[in-house]
Design an enzyme around this catalytic site. Structure first.
Site, PDB file in Angstrom:
ATOM      1  CB  CYS A 259     -79.800 128.981  24.645  1.00  0.00           C
ATOM      2  SG  CYS A 259     -80.306 127.328  25.113  1.00  0.00           S
ATOM      3  CE  LYS A 262     -83.634 127.237  21.039  1.00  0.00           C
ATOM      4  NZ  LYS A 262     -84.611 127.682  22.000  1.00  0.00           N
ATOM      5  NE  ARG A 326     -77.937 122.529  19.692  1.00  0.00           N
ATOM      6  CZ  ARG A 326     -78.857 122.037  20.525  1.00  0.00           C
ATOM      7  NH1 ARG A 326     -80.115 121.949  20.139  1.00  0.00           N
ATOM      8  NH2 ARG A 326     -78.526 121.627  21.724  1.00  0.00           N
TER       9      ARG A 326
HETATM   10  N1  LIG Z   1     -79.191 123.219  25.511  1.00  0.00           N
HETATM   11  C1  LIG Z   1     -79.291 124.133  26.464  1.00  0.00           C
HETATM   12  O1  LIG Z   1     -78.294 124.617  27.001  1.00  0.00           O
HETATM   13  C2  LIG Z   1     -80.654 124.625  26.907  1.00  0.00           C
HETATM   14  C3  LIG Z   1     -80.754 125.343  28.103  1.00  0.00           C
HETATM   15  C4  LIG Z   1     -82.028 125.785  28.507  1.00  0.00           C
HETATM   16  C5  LIG Z   1     -83.134 125.531  27.722  1.00  0.00           C
HETATM   17  N2  LIG Z   1     -82.994 124.845  26.544  1.00  0.00           N
HETATM   18  C6  LIG Z   1     -84.189 124.563  25.764  1.00  0.00           C
HETATM   19  O2  LIG Z   1     -84.565 123.207  25.970  1.00  0.00           O
HETATM   20  C7  LIG Z   1     -85.111 122.638  24.776  1.00  0.00           C
HETATM   21  C8  LIG Z   1     -84.305 121.409  24.368  1.00  0.00           C
HETATM   22  O3  LIG Z   1     -82.989 121.800  24.073  1.00  0.00           O
HETATM   23  P1  LIG Z   1     -81.821 120.734  23.883  1.00  0.00           P
HETATM   24  O4  LIG Z   1     -80.570 121.512  23.696  1.00  0.00           O
HETATM   25  O5  LIG Z   1     -81.902 119.722  24.953  1.00  0.00           O
HETATM   26  O6  LIG Z   1     -82.275 120.091  22.482  1.00  0.00           O
HETATM   27  P2  LIG Z   1     -81.725 118.762  21.776  1.00  0.00           P
HETATM   28  O7  LIG Z   1     -81.866 119.007  20.329  1.00  0.00           O
HETATM   29  O8  LIG Z   1     -80.399 118.401  22.346  1.00  0.00           O
HETATM   30  O9  LIG Z   1     -82.743 117.620  22.242  1.00  0.00           O
HETATM   31  C9  LIG Z   1     -84.058 117.546  21.828  1.00  0.00           C
HETATM   32  C10 LIG Z   1     -84.467 116.072  21.828  1.00  0.00           C
HETATM   33  O10 LIG Z   1     -85.871 115.970  21.599  1.00  0.00           O
HETATM   34  C11 LIG Z   1     -86.117 114.855  20.784  1.00  0.00           C
HETATM   35  N3  LIG Z   1     -87.448 114.980  20.173  1.00  0.00           N
HETATM   36  C12 LIG Z   1     -87.831 115.786  19.144  1.00  0.00           C
HETATM   37  N4  LIG Z   1     -89.149 115.623  18.906  1.00  0.00           N
HETATM   38  C13 LIG Z   1     -89.614 114.728  19.823  1.00  0.00           C
HETATM   39  C14 LIG Z   1     -90.889 114.181  20.088  1.00  0.00           C
HETATM   40  N5  LIG Z   1     -91.951 114.541  19.403  1.00  0.00           N
HETATM   41  N6  LIG Z   1     -90.995 113.276  21.093  1.00  0.00           N
HETATM   42  C15 LIG Z   1     -89.908 112.910  21.804  1.00  0.00           C
HETATM   43  N7  LIG Z   1     -88.681 113.410  21.592  1.00  0.00           N
HETATM   44  C16 LIG Z   1     -88.532 114.310  20.615  1.00  0.00           C
HETATM   45  C17 LIG Z   1     -84.946 114.861  19.812  1.00  0.00           C
HETATM   46  O11 LIG Z   1     -84.783 113.609  19.177  1.00  0.00           O
HETATM   47  C18 LIG Z   1     -83.795 115.246  20.740  1.00  0.00           C
HETATM   48  O12 LIG Z   1     -83.200 114.104  21.306  1.00  0.00           O
HETATM   49  C19 LIG Z   1     -85.075 123.769  23.740  1.00  0.00           C
HETATM   50  O13 LIG Z   1     -86.315 124.420  23.757  1.00  0.00           O
HETATM   51  C20 LIG Z   1     -84.002 124.697  24.266  1.00  0.00           C
HETATM   52  O14 LIG Z   1     -84.193 126.025  23.864  1.00  0.00           O
HETATM   53  C21 LIG Z   1     -81.782 124.369  26.137  1.00  0.00           C
END
Ligand SMILES: NC(=O)c1ccc[n+]([C@@H]2O[C@H](COP(=O)([O-])OP(=O)(O)OC[C@H]3O[C@@H](n4cnc5c(N)ncnc54)[C@H](O)[C@@H]3O)[C@@H](O)[C@H]2O)c1
Length: 428
Positions: A259, A262, A326
């Site tokens: 996070c 990026k 990451r």
């Molecule tokens: N990881 C964190 O701590 C955190 C905290 C707050 C916000 N975020 C935000 O939340 C979002 C997700 O982060 P994450 O860490 O959970 O990502 P991640 O990579 O762990 O998970 C994303 C998931 O989305 C799936 N995916 C991709 N394209 C898809 C589609 N078209 N249809 C259905 N599924 C699809 C992937 O296969 C994957 O399982 C990002 O924008 C991130 O910035 C993350």
């Protein structure tokens, strides 16, 4: 309670999606989860959890009857009106957010006047407006849109979901915003109900501020090293000021993770694309990059040339209690060490498997003691609690050299020195 809780869908079952699904299922909602990764969906259907997040496996198991996993959108659209989007938004080469997964979801939506996309993915300000425009152009203007940014921290994600500092809901004042507010009502968290752009900005600004705090204390630490002050004392003295607060005043070897890097660069790019040069964030990013490399000069100070030296890295995940690699500082450090001719051995309690795919040429050990055996220096990169139990007398016996670089100011300096080792922390 489950009878009057409305079913929801979660699209994207990564860290955020799975925690959102588990959290709402705990509150009694039926949750229809969708992911494009068929293997991940199959695992989840078998009751296996593809990521490491404390308490998540147990939570999903407790709510198994209310959780449905599929690669198909159909069942989600059929059962739920609110479709939470939690797909990845990784950085592009330019530092902008890559919204291709978000757009894939938008493209897959049918025309409907009783569904809403609820955006949990972190997206640039203006994304909601752009998506609404796309819906209108394609004759789907009945599709509602809500921005509901996520603030969970990996490692304590479920707790953060159930006890959030605040819930932010940005919408156009339609049914969908009300429905999302109602969904979160049992958590009794402070609510910030606002417009879509402001909700999008809250997320980016909050992460950019936290990253700024980290880079700030890292620079104070570097000046402490030059002037003989101890940054831990300084941070304590600063943090007790309620206007400052003690959180995120822990100097180290730079922030990483999925996070901060990026989101900070996405906000800087967003500003730049709008014609504003965000000077402060440029410095925050540069300080963080330099901080990751400072360990190199500390090692060189003690070992001279690193050619042929063996350096052990303790902890490689971007922070403790997660397997997320990451943007981990360890990736930069291992690459720099290898480029300077050192042999790198690493140990992490949970991230080794993922890390071994990313850190070529690094040897992975099965324990901290195995990693430091015959090492010339060891670097604490990620402060997993099990490293607090390290027996430094044994460490001293096993190491070839004496240098311990404490990249997170985690070890007790006197204990390390008492074992005859050379201790070097950050900013002290
Ligand atoms: N990881 C964190 O701590 C955190 C905290 C707050 C916000 N975020 C935000 O939340 C979002 C997700 O982060 P994450 O860490 O959970 O990502 P991640 O990579 O762990 O998970 C994303 C998931 O989305 C799936 N995916 C991709 N394209 C898809 C589609 N078209 N249809 C259905 N599924 C699809 C992937 O296969 C994957 O399982 C990002 O924008 C991130 O910035 C993350």
């Amino acid at each position: 309670m489950s009878h009057d809780r409305e079913p929801i869908a979660v699209i994207g079952t990564g860290y955020v999606g799975l925690v959102t699904a588990a959290g709402f299922a705990e509150l009694g909602n039926e949750v229809w989860c969708v992911d494009v990764d068929a293997e991940k969906v199959a695992q989840l259907q078998r009751g296996e959890v593809p990521i490491y997040e404390p308490g998540l496996e147990e939570s999903l198991a407790r709510s198994r009857g209310r959780l449905h996993f599929s690669t198909e959108l159909g069942p989600a659209l059929e059962h739920a009106r609110l479709l939470f989007v939690a797909v990845g938004t990784p950085p592009t080469y330019s530092g902008d957010a890559d919204l291709s997964a978000v757009h894939a979801v938008v493209d897959a939506m049918p025309a409907s006047d009783h569904h809403a996309l609820v955006m949990k993915s972190t997206v640039p300000v203006g994304t909601g407006a752009a998506i609404k425009r796309v819906f209108t152009e394609r004759g789907k203007s009945g599709f509602a849109y809500v921005s509901c940014p996520e603030f969970l921290k990996e490692g304590t994600a479920l707790e953060d979901f159930l006890r959030p500092d605040r819930v932010v809901v940005g919408d156009d004042g339609d049914w969908a915003g009300d429905a999302v507010v109602e969904l979160y009502a049992p958590l009794q968290a402070p609510l910030v109900r606002t417009d879509i752009r402001s909700a999008e900005m809250v997320k980016l600004a909050a992460n950019a501020f936290l990253a700024t705090k980290i880079s700030f204390i890292n620079e104070i630490a570097n000046v402490c090293e030059e002037t003989g002050a101890d940054v831990l004392e300084v941070a304590r003295g600063m943090g007790l000021d309620r206007r400052i607060g003690s959180h995120f005043l822990r100097p180290g070897i730079g922030y990483g993770g999925s996070c901060f890097p990026k989101d900070v660069s996405a906000l800087k790019q967003l500003a730049g694309n709008s014609g504003y040069h965000f000077q402060l964030l440029t410095a925050v990013i540069e300080v963080n990059e330099l901080q990751k490399r400072r360990v190199m000069s500390k090692l060189q100070k003690h070992l001279g040339s690193l050619v042929g030296a063996t350096v052990a890295l303790l902890g490689v995940a971007f922070k403790p209690q997660t397997d997320d690699m990451r943007e981990a500082s360890s990736l930069v450090l291992a690459a720099r060490l290898q480029a300077d001719g050192a042999r790198v051995r690493a140990y992490d309690p949970v991230a080794s498997e993922e890390a071994s795919k990313l850190m070529r040429g690094v040897e992975f050990a099965g324990s901290a003691l195995e990693a430091i055996t015959d090492a010339d220096a060891c670097v604490l990169v990620t402060e997993w609690s099990e490293f607090a139990e390290l027996d430094f007398a044994e460490v001293a016996r096993r190491m070839r050299g004496k240098v311990v670089i404490d990249g997170r100011n985690f070890f007790d300096r006197a204990t390390v020195q008492g074992a005859g080792l050379t201790y070097e922390g950050i900013g002290r």
